[in-house]
Design an enzyme around this catalytic site. Structure first.
Site: not given
Ligand code: NAD
Length: 357
Positions: A144, A189, A221, A245, A249
């Site tokens: 970001y 990751k 994952d 993020d 959600d």
């Protein structure tokens, strides 16, 4: 004795305007009931600020934010930018900048499941019951904020983390785990990304300071899959900006709806409280948005910024009672909800206020 505090309210765009009014009313009611003195100021940010000043975060709003003890925010965003990737001035720049300017590096998202909403989730009740997760999403680093480039038909966003950024959020997450079930899962990751390898290395080092907390490392994952398969296995989850993020959600489905989840962004100064949802153009202006995420954001503000734990619990209880009485907004209603129990934003907010008295 009552406390005296200054609160900045930034409703923002779309349903942000509609729901934040209720978060504010709840704070006013708490101040009245417990004899606290809360003074309120208002600021603009996002699309409304671009329209008024050309700047998604006007200097005046930032100055007011710096002067306040806590900030209650709604949402930013407008349909006209969503399909226009070429727009240079965008509402979300206001949000990213205020996080950076105020040093809000840790985003806390409690995934709290109200018993009466077990049926509202698309996940089976027996898998959900008892799930209680506290997410720590890093908020001021990652893709970001890394360098962005566009060269003809190729584009890149730099994923970058510094040691100190990982250390400070890991410590906050470990401290929180000590007040809960003493389990921390760090999500990355690291099998593919160098930034994630640094993340894991630093969390492993910080873990040594907290031998009483059980640490687990999980790839993003796998975490996305485990969250749906067995949400009860998680206590505190700490992760980077991008993975956080997406995961939070996904986790909103555990709580039944985006309209139920609050978040707190904290650093070393003022705290910033907001629902996890956006400005929801599809329902903005219709008076049907769920105000509970804003009301629960107000509860987080009372707890984290003002240390008013009893008052915060009182707000959560009022939401719980309202749900027990059977009242629902459209997003958390189901086919068994009687029509006259499906309420709009203002009617739902009014019920919560009645239950706060
Ligand atoms: P969104 O969170 O606004 O909406 C997603 C879905 O959830 C929509 O169907 C919406 O109607 C529903 N929803 C969200 N909040 C609800 C509530 N309180 N009550 C009932 N239903 C609710 O996400 P989106 O549609 O992807 O984005 C819309 C705009 O919001 C975009 O411009 C985006 O950039 C912006 N956005 C802002 C923030 C923020 O301000 N923090 C976060 C996400 C998206």
């Amino acid at each position: 004795m009552g406390v005296t505090k200054q609160i900045l309210v930034i409703p923002g765009d779309g349903i942000g305007q509609e729901v934040t009014a209720w978060g504010k009313k709840v704070l006013e009611t708490i101040a009245e009931n417990y004899r606290h003195t809360f003074s309120f100021d208002e600021g603009i940010m996002g699309h409304v600020a671009i329209e008024a000043t050309g700047n998604p975060l006007p200097d005046e709003t930032l100055a007011k934010a710096r002067r306040s003890d806590a900030i209650l925010f709604g949402a930013i965003g407008h349909a006209k930018y969503d399909n226009d990737p070429t727009a240079k001035v965008r509402p979300e720049q206001g949000l990213l900048r205020i996080r950076k300017e105020l040093g809000l590096y840790a985003n806390l998202r409690p995934i709290k499941l109200f018993d009466d909403l077990l049926q509202a989730s698309s996940i089976k009740p027996e898998i959900l019951q008892g799930a209680d997760i506290l997410f720590f999403r890093e908020l001021t680093g990652d893709v970001y904020f890394g360098e962005k480039q566009r060269n003809g038909d190729s584009a890149s966003d730099l994923m970058i983390y510094h040691r100190y950024e990982v250390e400070r959020i890991a410590r906050k997450a470990y401290e929180a785990a000590r007040t809960r079930r003493r389990k921390l899962c760090s999500v990355d990751k690291a099998n593919v990304l160098e930034a994630s390898r640094l993340w894991r290395e630093v969390v492993q080092e910080v873990a040594k300071e907290y031998p009483d907390v059980e640490t687990e490392h999980m790839f993003i994952d796998n975490a996305a899959m485990q969250l749906i398969k067995d949400p009860k296995r998680f206590d505190v989850v700490v992760t980077g900006n991008l993975f956080g993020d997406i995961l939070t959600d996904e986790a909103s489905q555990i709580a039944g709806s985006m309209g139920m989840l609050a978040s707190a962004s904290v650093g070393d100064t003022v705290g910033f409280y907001e629902p996890i949802h956006g400005s929801a153009h599809d329902i903005a202006g219709k008076g049907i948005a769920n105000p509970l995420a804003s009301i629960l954001s107000a509860a987080l503000l009372l707890d984290i910024s003002f240390g008013l734990k009893e008052e915060s619990q009182r707000v959560i209880k009022a939401v719980d009672v309202t749900l027990r009485q059977g009242f629902r907004t459209m997003d958390i209603a189901n086919k068994h909800t009687p029509n006259d129990f499906v309420l709009g934003t203002d009617a739902m907010g009014t019920k919560v206020l009645e239950n706060l008295q």
